[in-house]
Design a protein around this motif. Structure first.
Motif, PDB file in Angstrom:
ATOM      1  N   ARG A   1      -6.283  13.529   5.568  1.00 33.70           N
ATOM      2  CA  ARG A   1      -5.315  12.799   6.404  1.00 33.70           C
ATOM      3  C   ARG A   1      -5.715  12.890   7.869  1.00 33.70           C
ATOM      4  O   ARG A   1      -5.728  11.884   8.586  1.00 33.70           O
ATOM      5  CB  ARG A   1      -3.909  13.377   6.203  1.00 33.70           C
TER       6      ARG A   1
ATOM      7  N   SER B   1      -3.305   5.192   1.563  1.00 34.34           N
ATOM      8  CA  SER B   1      -2.040   5.556   0.922  1.00 34.34           C
ATOM      9  C   SER B   1      -2.295   6.574  -0.185  1.00 34.34           C
ATOM     10  O   SER B   1      -3.424   6.732  -0.660  1.00 34.34           O
ATOM     11  CB  SER B   1      -1.394   4.301   0.332  1.00 34.34           C
TER      12      SER B   1
ATOM     13  N   GLY C   1       1.494   2.871  -3.343  1.00 36.63           N
ATOM     14  CA  GLY C   1       0.419   3.547  -4.061  1.00 36.63           C
ATOM     15  C   GLY C   1      -0.008   2.830  -5.326  1.00 36.63           C
ATOM     16  O   GLY C   1      -0.706   3.398  -6.164  1.00 36.63           O
TER      17      GLY C   1
ATOM     18  N   SER D   1       0.820  -1.212   0.000  1.00 36.78           N
ATOM     19  CA  SER D   1       0.000   0.000   0.000  1.00 36.78           C
ATOM     20  C   SER D   1       0.851   1.258   0.000  1.00 36.78           C
ATOM     21  O   SER D   1       0.457   2.293  -0.538  1.00 36.78           O
ATOM     22  CB  SER D   1      -0.930   0.003   1.223  1.00 36.78           C
ATOM     23  N   LYS D   2       2.023   1.188   0.605  1.00 34.84           N
ATOM     24  CA  LYS D   2       2.889   2.366   0.667  1.00 34.84           C
ATOM     25  C   LYS D   2       3.407   2.767  -0.708  1.00 34.84           C
ATOM     26  O   LYS D   2       3.830   3.906  -0.911  1.00 34.84           O
ATOM     27  CB  LYS D   2       4.064   2.094   1.613  1.00 34.84           C
TER      28      LYS D   2
ATOM     29  N   CYS E   1      -0.456   5.924   5.518  1.00 37.28           N
ATOM     30  CA  CYS E   1       0.920   5.611   5.108  1.00 37.28           C
ATOM     31  C   CYS E   1       1.649   6.807   4.477  1.00 37.28           C
ATOM     32  O   CYS E   1       2.458   6.620   3.565  1.00 37.28           O
ATOM     33  CB  CYS E   1       0.911   4.439   4.127  1.00 37.28           C
ATOM     34  N   PHE E   2       1.327   8.006   4.912  1.00 40.37           N
ATOM     35  CA  PHE E   2       2.078   9.163   4.414  1.00 40.37           C
ATOM     36  C   PHE E   2       2.057  10.258   5.471  1.00 40.37           C
ATOM     37  O   PHE E   2       1.117  10.355   6.268  1.00 40.37           O
ATOM     38  CB  PHE E   2       1.520   9.669   3.080  1.00 40.37           C
TER      39      PHE E   2
END
Length: 538
Positions: free
Chosen positions: A248, A295, A151, A148-149, A259-260
């Motif tokens: 976010r 993500s 994208g 998932s990181k 994840c960001f």
């Protein structure tokens, strides 16, 4: 002497530890190790296509029932995990066997409960079997989090407004090129999605958005009008949201795995969400947001985080209270029983906007999309109810075959209940869920080729769709069986009341009248001019 052999395999196959091979090895063990086995009565229980994650397996449950009512000396299996991968399930079985003085033998793991050490070692092995299953699940989640990181789009049916596009990958040490996929905007569809978001903000109603789309002849990629559920799914999908600070903060407030970092937020890209549904459970329910993985994708978002979050709050506020009991229609007798022959939809009762004392039966398609979907003339509600009741009373008084009709109804209800294929559907659902489990388990292996991951996800998505359809069919069948039982119970009461129906009908409550009508009338059709009544058995 009586011996039970239990065998299980998750996936249909004739190779390796197949059902046949397990049974044959158990029989060989019996011949070589159990005295007087040549005169033993051996009963075989086979579950093929079932996972060991629980004991909800038809032949395993049958074996338990037989253990409780018959005298077995041994229960034998090929390997411990054929019984269960759950410590609690395994312990329950051993306790059950102990209560009935039945010995348990596992030939591959060489466990024999006739000895204290064998019992101890078996419990230890069952702990490791469960640990292995839980470790696999954790590894799958870690792999999902890692992917998932990046994208990337992992495959499956693409969301409305997007197509999948292959991206050139890096060369591996063995000289192969690993490809990945990303979402690419579909201009025509993405404009439809923008319209849905705009109109929901304007109307604050999913139903109103649906009517707007129907009126403007806006259809989905399969050529059908968008359903209310489909529209809501689009409005709730983070894929359309720009990856900014507002969204976010929103997901962080729900303890989602975001994840960001804040400095990575960008109005150039949209979001991707993972782990939104629990594929290990029936009906594949939506996970709570604290289990979602969020993500930044490689596609462009179309809705700001502030707007998307506002829409989620509007949807939540419009959700009916869980404590509120939905009130049934308490003024009409035939709502949902009349069918519009022009479009095939049911007709439902609705009060007139200019007179709260009068109601009409209106085609459901017409209510949803107006004259653009159906132009069938409405029915005066009270007049229609009175006419049908009068017809029914005349029919019961004049028709000498009415009791023959009741007997026909009884037989038809009993036959429908007996022939209901719910158990067959359950078996299909279990097999599909086990296939999904096996595919998801494959994702736990490291260094998988992205194209292979995509194929796995596409297959999971396909199987998931089949499970959903089967569950919907099952719910309909369960509702049907429940209705049939209720109707059967009422038949005797109806038989006694029919002889004096004309005198008693006026004293019945609206719910009793409605039940009586539904017992005798199969359906009613309205063609815009004439009403056609279909009596059961005619």
């Amino acid at each position: 002497m009586k011996i039970a052999i239990y065998s299980r395999k998750s996936v249909y196959t004739g190779k390796g530890e197949s059902i046949e091979n397990q049974i044959e090895m158990c029989k060989n063990y019996i011949s070589a190790n159990i005295t007087d086995s040549h005169v033993a009565d051996i009963v075989i229980y086979e579950d093929e296509g079932y996972s060991g994650k629980n004991t909800e397996r038809p032949h395993f449950q049958k074996m338990l029932r037989d253990i409780r009512k018959e005298r077995f000396n041994y229960v034998i299996c090929y390997k411990l995990d054929r019984i269960s991968r759950s410590v609690s399930d395994f312990s329950a079985l051993i306790e059950e066997l102990n209560d009935h003085n039945i010995d348990f033998v596992c030939i591959k793991d060489q466990f024999d409960t006739t000895t204290p050490m064998g019992k101890a070692m078996m419990y230890i092995a069952s702990v490791f079997a469960q640990l292995e299953r839980e470790t696999i699940a954790e590894r799958v989640r870690d792999n999902m989090l890692m992917l998932s990181k990046t994208g990337r789009w992992l495959g499956g049916t693409t969301p409305t407004g997007f197509t999948s596009e292959k991206v050139q990958g890096l060369m591996t040490l063995d000289g192969k090129i690993k490809h990945s996929c990303k979402l690419k905007s579909n201009p025509d569809e993405i404009e439809i999605v923008k319209t849905m978001y705009d109109k929901y903000l304007e109307f604050n109603s999913v139903s109103a958005v649906s009517k707007y789309l129907i009126k403007n002849n806006v259809k989905s990629r399969n050529g059908k009008f968008y359903s209310l559920l489909g529209i809501k799914e689009i409005l709730q999908n983070p894929v359309y949201c720009i990856a900014d600070k507002d969204v976010r903060d929103y997901f962080i407030s729900f303890d989602s795995d975001v994840c960001f970092e804040e400095h990575e937020c960008s109005d150039k890209f949209g979001l991707l969400s993972y782990n939104k549904r629990d594929y290990t459970k029936k009906n594949v329910p939506r996970n709570s947001k604290d289990q979602w993985i969020i993500s930044i994708g490689k596609h462009k978002g179309i809705v700001s985080g502030k707007t998307w979050v506002r829409i989620q709050e509007m949807l939540e506020n419009n959700k009916p209270s869980p404590n509120r009991v939905k009130a049934h229609n308490d003024y009409s007798l035939l709502s949902g029983m009349i069918y519009c022959t022009q479009c095939g939809s049911k007709m439902f009762a609705k009060f007139r906007s200019n007179n709260a004392d009068l109601f009409d039966y209106i085609c459901n398609s017409k209510m949803r999309g107006g004259l653009d979907l159906c132009s069938c003339q409405n029915l005066n509600g009270q007049q229609t109810d009175d006419m049908v009741c009068e017809y029914l009373m005349d029919y019961t008084n004049e028709n000498s075959n009415i009791y023959k009709l009741l007997e026909y109804l009884k037989r038809s209800f009993q036959n429908e209940i007996k022939s209901n294929p719910i158990q067959e559907i359950d078996t299909k659902i279990k097999k599909l869920n086990d296939q999904i489990d096996n595919l998801i388990k494959t994702l736990s292996y490291s260094d998988l080729d992205p194209s292979f991951i995509q194929r796995i996800n596409e297959q999971v998505s396909k199987l998931d769709s089949e499970v959903k359809m089967l569950n919907e069919e099952k719910l309909n069948l369960q509702s049907s069986v429940s209705t049939l039982y209720d109707k059967s119970i009422q038949l005797d009461i109806i038989s006694k009341a029919l002889s004096s129906l004309k005198d008693n009908f006026k004293d019945l409550t609206i719910y009793e009248k409605r039940n009586l009508i539904r017992l005798l009338i199969q359906k009613i059709e309205w063609d815009g001019q004439d009403l056609h009544i279909f009596i059961y058995g005619e």
